[in-house]
Design an enzyme around this catalytic site. Sequence first.
Site, PDB file in Angstrom:
ATOM      1  N   TYR A  58      42.487  46.365  41.232  1.00 41.42           N
ATOM      2  CA  TYR A  58      42.643  45.001  40.714  1.00 41.42           C
ATOM      3  C   TYR A  58      43.113  44.063  41.836  1.00 41.42           C
ATOM      4  O   TYR A  58      44.214  44.217  42.371  1.00 41.42           O
ATOM      5  CB  TYR A  58      43.646  44.962  39.555  1.00 41.42           C
TER       6      TYR A  58
ATOM      7  N   HIS B 258      41.019  56.364  38.009  1.00 41.10           N
ATOM      8  CA  HIS B 258      40.423  55.180  37.372  1.00 41.10           C
ATOM      9  C   HIS B 258      39.041  55.487  36.774  1.00 41.10           C
ATOM     10  O   HIS B 258      38.745  55.118  35.642  1.00 41.10           O
ATOM     11  CB  HIS B 258      40.309  54.045  38.400  1.00 41.10           C
TER      12      HIS B 258
HETATM   13  N1  LIG Z   1      40.457  51.606  32.988  1.00 38.90           N
HETATM   14  C1  LIG Z   1      39.487  50.721  33.074  1.00 38.90           C
HETATM   15  O1  LIG Z   1      38.374  51.001  33.552  1.00 38.90           O
HETATM   16  C2  LIG Z   1      39.726  49.330  32.561  1.00 38.90           C
HETATM   17  C3  LIG Z   1      38.659  48.435  32.388  1.00 38.90           C
HETATM   18  C4  LIG Z   1      38.923  47.163  31.890  1.00 38.90           C
HETATM   19  C5  LIG Z   1      40.226  46.804  31.581  1.00 38.90           C
HETATM   20  N2  LIG Z   1      41.267  47.681  31.784  1.00 38.90           N
HETATM   21  C6  LIG Z   1      42.665  47.310  31.461  1.00 38.90           C
HETATM   22  O2  LIG Z   1      42.703  46.788  30.143  1.00 38.90           O
HETATM   23  C7  LIG Z   1      43.342  45.510  30.153  1.00 38.90           C
HETATM   24  C8  LIG Z   1      42.808  44.652  29.028  1.00 38.90           C
HETATM   25  O3  LIG Z   1      41.431  44.431  29.166  1.00 38.90           O
HETATM   26  P1  LIG Z   1      40.837  43.013  29.570  1.00 38.90           P
HETATM   27  O4  LIG Z   1      41.867  42.237  30.300  1.00 38.90           O
HETATM   28  O5  LIG Z   1      39.549  43.274  30.217  1.00 38.90           O
HETATM   29  O6  LIG Z   1      40.451  42.376  28.168  1.00 38.90           O
HETATM   30  P2  LIG Z   1      41.266  41.987  26.825  1.00 38.90           P
HETATM   31  O7  LIG Z   1      42.703  42.190  27.029  1.00 38.90           O
HETATM   32  O8  LIG Z   1      40.582  42.656  25.711  1.00 38.90           O
HETATM   33  O9  LIG Z   1      40.921  40.452  26.710  1.00 38.90           O
HETATM   34  C9  LIG Z   1      41.472  39.515  27.580  1.00 38.90           C
HETATM   35  C10 LIG Z   1      40.916  38.158  27.188  1.00 38.90           C
HETATM   36  O10 LIG Z   1      41.288  37.873  25.842  1.00 38.90           O
HETATM   37  C11 LIG Z   1      42.018  36.629  25.804  1.00 38.90           C
HETATM   38  N3  LIG Z   1      43.106  36.828  24.831  1.00 38.90           N
HETATM   39  C12 LIG Z   1      44.179  37.641  24.952  1.00 38.90           C
HETATM   40  N4  LIG Z   1      44.949  37.565  23.842  1.00 38.90           N
HETATM   41  C13 LIG Z   1      44.345  36.681  23.011  1.00 38.90           C
HETATM   42  C14 LIG Z   1      44.651  36.195  21.721  1.00 38.90           C
HETATM   43  N5  LIG Z   1      45.738  36.593  21.064  1.00 38.90           N
HETATM   44  N6  LIG Z   1      43.800  35.304  21.156  1.00 38.90           N
HETATM   45  C15 LIG Z   1      42.698  34.881  21.821  1.00 38.90           C
HETATM   46  N7  LIG Z   1      42.339  35.312  23.059  1.00 38.90           N
HETATM   47  C16 LIG Z   1      43.163  36.221  23.635  1.00 38.90           C
HETATM   48  C17 LIG Z   1      42.534  36.411  27.190  1.00 38.90           C
HETATM   49  O11 LIG Z   1      42.604  35.033  27.470  1.00 38.90           O
HETATM   50  P3  LIG Z   1      44.032  34.279  27.739  1.00 38.90           P
HETATM   51  O12 LIG Z   1      44.604  34.909  28.995  1.00 38.90           O
HETATM   52  O13 LIG Z   1      43.623  32.862  27.949  1.00 38.90           O
HETATM   53  O14 LIG Z   1      44.897  34.484  26.538  1.00 38.90           O
HETATM   54  C18 LIG Z   1      41.444  37.048  28.047  1.00 38.90           C
HETATM   55  O15 LIG Z   1      40.370  36.157  28.249  1.00 38.90           O
HETATM   56  C19 LIG Z   1      43.041  44.984  31.556  1.00 38.90           C
HETATM   57  O16 LIG Z   1      43.883  43.911  31.908  1.00 38.90           O
HETATM   58  C20 LIG Z   1      43.240  46.237  32.379  1.00 38.90           C
HETATM   59  O17 LIG Z   1      44.625  46.446  32.593  1.00 38.90           O
HETATM   60  C21 LIG Z   1      41.016  48.943  32.234  1.00 38.90           C
END
Ligand SMILES: NC(=O)c1ccc[n+]([C@@H]2O[C@H](COP(=O)([O-])OP(=O)(O)OC[C@H]3O[C@@H](n4cnc5c(N)ncnc54)[C@H](OP(=O)(O)O)[C@@H]3O)[C@@H](O)[C@H]2O)c1
Length: 279
Positions: A65, A124
Amino acid sequence: MNERSTNDFILPPIGFGMWDSFAQIVKDSGGQRLPPDPVRDASQLSELQQAIALGYRHFDTAEMYAAGHSETILGRGLIGHRRNDFIIATKVNAENLAHDNLLAACDRSLERLQTDYIDLYLIHWPNPEIPLAESFDALNHLVQVGKIRHIGVSNFNVPLLEQAVALSETPLATNQVYYSLLSRRPQQDGTLEFCRKNDIVLTAYAPLRGGVLTLDATVEIAGRLKATPAQVALNWLVRQPGVVTIPHSGNEQRQRENLEAVSLELTEADIRRLDSPGN
Ligand SMILES: NC(=O)c1ccc[n+]([C@@H]2O[C@H](COP(=O)([O-])OP(=O)(O)OC[C@H]3O[C@@H](n4cnc5c(N)ncnc54)[C@H](OP(=O)(O)O)[C@@H]3O)[C@@H](O)[C@H]2O)c1
């Protein structure tokens, strides 16, 4: 809502994902990575401080990241806090899974995180080019010397999980996979069942992506319960035995809303509707 534990290790139902805004690498017009921008760093640190103040305890980052800068921000954000109060989860890149590369990658992560141990260190992505036994030799060693407390994996299917369980000298703590109302593969391919049977926590990543927030079911149920679609989607995940999730939000109100999703009271009919893949 119960916390999820693997033996002595407890993950709270809702953690804080640090990809997203933390992970955007700023490049110049020639594609060269620009040095970290202090203004941007300050705003990311303040997002993180908000999350800490609201009560988030499990922070999920990775060396990938922002090419390590997400780890750096987390390390800075935790300065002045009691280290033991937090769970730092970070991940080694698939290209660093050879024994010595993995050890070196862990040292770099420790340095960026400004800590002498990582609570949860995950592979990962699997890498078919490097024998898993080699990576686990290194991971087991890191546990023995105290640089990591628990081993996890990410994006592992059942055959790989079987290997990982056999190779790990300590209980495998988690498998982090894409799991949400719109991504039910872990239910369909046996990953969730395997994790439950083997006492491995399933950490659902990207729980809100891909249109989850505009599904008829999440919108209608949220409207009736005076909640938000995000809370419905997160509650559906964490009410499942052995499942935790790590949404990211940079916005204080949405960070709070996500944490509070655990106390939403869905009816049996709501749960049946959400459980149905065609909801
Ligand atoms: N292991 C892997 O391969 C892998 C892959 C992808 C992700 N990850 C991990 O999983 C975490 C979460 O996944 P992600 O960040 O991709 O997606 P997510 O958490 O599902 O979605 C994030 C998005 O949703 C919005 N959001 C968050 N809370 C909200 C709410 N209550 N209402 C409306 N919109 C909301 C955020 O915008 P705002 O910031 O504007 O609220 C952002 O645009 C990552 O940060 C990472 O740590 C791991």
